[in-house]
Design an enzyme around this catalytic site. Structure first.
Site, PDB file in Angstrom:
ATOM      1  N   LEU A  43      45.058 -51.980 -36.213  1.00 53.75           N
ATOM      2  CA  LEU A  43      44.739 -51.545 -37.568  1.00 53.75           C
ATOM      3  C   LEU A  43      43.632 -50.490 -37.580  1.00 53.75           C
ATOM      4  O   LEU A  43      43.606 -49.610 -38.440  1.00 53.75           O
ATOM      5  CB  LEU A  43      44.319 -52.746 -38.418  1.00 53.75           C
ATOM      6  CG  LEU A  43      45.445 -53.683 -38.855  1.00 53.75           C
ATOM      7  CD1 LEU A  43      44.884 -55.002 -39.355  1.00 53.75           C
ATOM      8  CD2 LEU A  43      46.302 -53.032 -39.938  1.00 53.75           C
ATOM      9  N   VAL A  68      49.037 -46.435 -41.382  1.00 53.06           N
ATOM     10  CA  VAL A  68      48.475 -45.500 -42.344  1.00 53.06           C
ATOM     11  C   VAL A  68      47.133 -46.063 -42.755  1.00 53.06           C
ATOM     12  O   VAL A  68      47.045 -47.193 -43.205  1.00 53.06           O
ATOM     13  CB  VAL A  68      49.384 -45.347 -43.570  1.00 53.06           C
ATOM     14  CG1 VAL A  68      48.774 -44.411 -44.582  1.00 53.06           C
ATOM     15  CG2 VAL A  68      50.749 -44.850 -43.136  1.00 53.06           C
ATOM     16  N   HIS A  69      46.069 -45.310 -42.591  1.00 55.18           N
ATOM     17  CA  HIS A  69      44.737 -45.856 -42.723  1.00 55.18           C
ATOM     18  C   HIS A  69      43.938 -45.170 -43.806  1.00 55.18           C
ATOM     19  O   HIS A  69      44.168 -44.030 -44.163  1.00 55.18           O
ATOM     20  CB  HIS A  69      43.979 -45.725 -41.401  1.00 55.18           C
ATOM     21  CG  HIS A  69      44.655 -46.468 -40.299  1.00 55.18           C
ATOM     22  ND1 HIS A  69      44.083 -47.525 -39.654  1.00 55.18           N
ATOM     23  CD2 HIS A  69      45.872 -46.328 -39.742  1.00 55.18           C
ATOM     24  CE1 HIS A  69      44.905 -47.982 -38.730  1.00 55.18           C
ATOM     25  NE2 HIS A  69      46.007 -47.266 -38.783  1.00 55.18           N
ATOM     26  N   ALA A  70      42.958 -45.884 -44.300  1.00 57.87           N
ATOM     27  CA  ALA A  70      42.069 -45.320 -45.299  1.00 57.87           C
ATOM     28  C   ALA A  70      40.662 -45.808 -45.047  1.00 57.87           C
ATOM     29  O   ALA A  70      40.459 -46.929 -44.588  1.00 57.87           O
ATOM     30  CB  ALA A  70      42.503 -45.731 -46.707  1.00 57.87           C
TER      31      ALA A  70
END
Length: 340
Positions: free
Chosen positions: A224, A243-245
């Site tokens: 993650l 998909v990271h934020a």
């Protein structure tokens, strides 16, 4: 949440970062009977996919799930990896050990046919990769559809793409295969970028997983954390990618579940809002190749009035997702699985 008898599931994957997250979930969720995993080129080459898959299953403490090597390249296109997203080894270059497990002595299509037809209950097939193996299966052994309950695939988009402005990576990688999937004649759910990009695990939870002493939970945290984005933004990857934020502050990267959300939708379909819509894949050369054209109109338009209607597959397209519900489900499953 209580579950009935485990759902027989087969995953077809191109194990990079979030295919691995999906495998960890599938192995550890009590509502899933993971019967087989088949591998296809996509995020990395197919031999790397096999290696990564076996390593993840080992780390997760999976039983002896058969794993088979599949297609090396798309039906027509040249292979195009996503090393720029997943790292050279397809797993974020985390330096994971080589697996002790070995793949099955049959190819992916043979294993798919065998396990689908042998299952005492109809199978839910979950492709989280380019659909080459599935297309070959459907064309070579169409009889398997009689024992497939549903296909839940990670791919496509009703809105913007990522591989191109309109095409999602898994479908763009092998558009012909995706078009064949839509003719399978079984119920199909499209878990596309419209929901894929939304399910993000907060940074505090990622840090907690990374600090775990349990190997599977720690691996989930490391995966993650693989692709942090700029503070306060969300960064889209290829289909079948994390998909990271950064949502908690500078240097604190949250992580997207990506493909794992499709497995959440298998065991908890109430968390995914779908609309039954006509879908087709654009196969023409040019900027729209690989686009999943989702017809969201409420009535026919001038094209149909003048040229006649075309037969299109009806697909349950995921358009909204309960993010907290799926994040909670994923975390509880991956962490509890290490204690069973």
């Amino acid at each position: 949440m209580t579950y009935g008898p485990p759902i027989p599931v087969i995953i077809d994957c191109d194990t990079g970062v979030d295919d691995a997250l999906a495998l960890l979930f599938a192995v550890r969720h009590p509502g899933i009977d993971l019967r087989a995993v088949t591998c296809v080129a996509g995020n990395t080459d197919v031999d790397g996919v096999v290696r990564n898959t076996l390593t993840v299953l080992e780390t997760a403490g999976a039983p002896a799930v058969p794993v088979a090597r599949g297609a090396e390249r798309p039906l027509i296109e040249a292979p195009r990896s996503a090393a720029h997203v997943h790292g050279h080894d397809g797993m974020g270059d985390l330096g994971l050990p080589a697996p002790r497990r070995t793949p099955a002595d049959v190819d992916a299509v043979t294993l798919l046919r065998r396990e689908i037809l042998a299952s005492p209950r109809p199978v839910t097939l979950v492709p989280t990769a380019p659909l080459t193996n599935i297309a070959l299966l459907l064309r070579t052994h169409p009889e398997v559809t009689r024992n497939i309950e549903r296909i839940v695939f990670m791919g496509g988009a009703a809105g913007a793409g990522n591989a191109t402005p309109v095409a999602e990576f898994n479908v763009w990688h092998d558009p012909e295969a995706a078009a064949i999937l839509l003719t399978a004649g079984v119920p199909i759910t499209m878990y596309g970028l419209d929901v894929f990009n939304r399910v993000v695990v907060p940074a505090a939870e990622v840090r907690r997983l990374r600090a775990s002493t349990e190997p599977g939970a720690r691996l989930a945290g490391d995966l993650l954390a693989h692709r942090p984005a700029a503070p306060g933004t969300t960064a889209g990857g290829t289909g079948g990618t994390a998909v990271h934020a950064t949502v908690d502050g500078p240097d604190e990267a949250a992580g997207g579940l990506g493909d794992a959300g499709a497995l959440c939708a298998v065991v908890d379909p109430e968390g995914l809002t779908t609309h039954r819509l006509p879908v087709e894949v654009s196969l023409a050369p040019g900027p729209t190749r690989g686009q999943t054209v989702v017809d969201r109109r409420s009535r026919i338009g001038g094209s149909e009035l003048h040229e006649g209607t075309r037969e299109q597959a009806m697909v349950d397209v995921g358009l909204e997702v309960d993010v907290p519900r799926y994040v909670k489900l994923y975390l509880e499953t991956v962490e509890a699985g290490g204690t069973r």
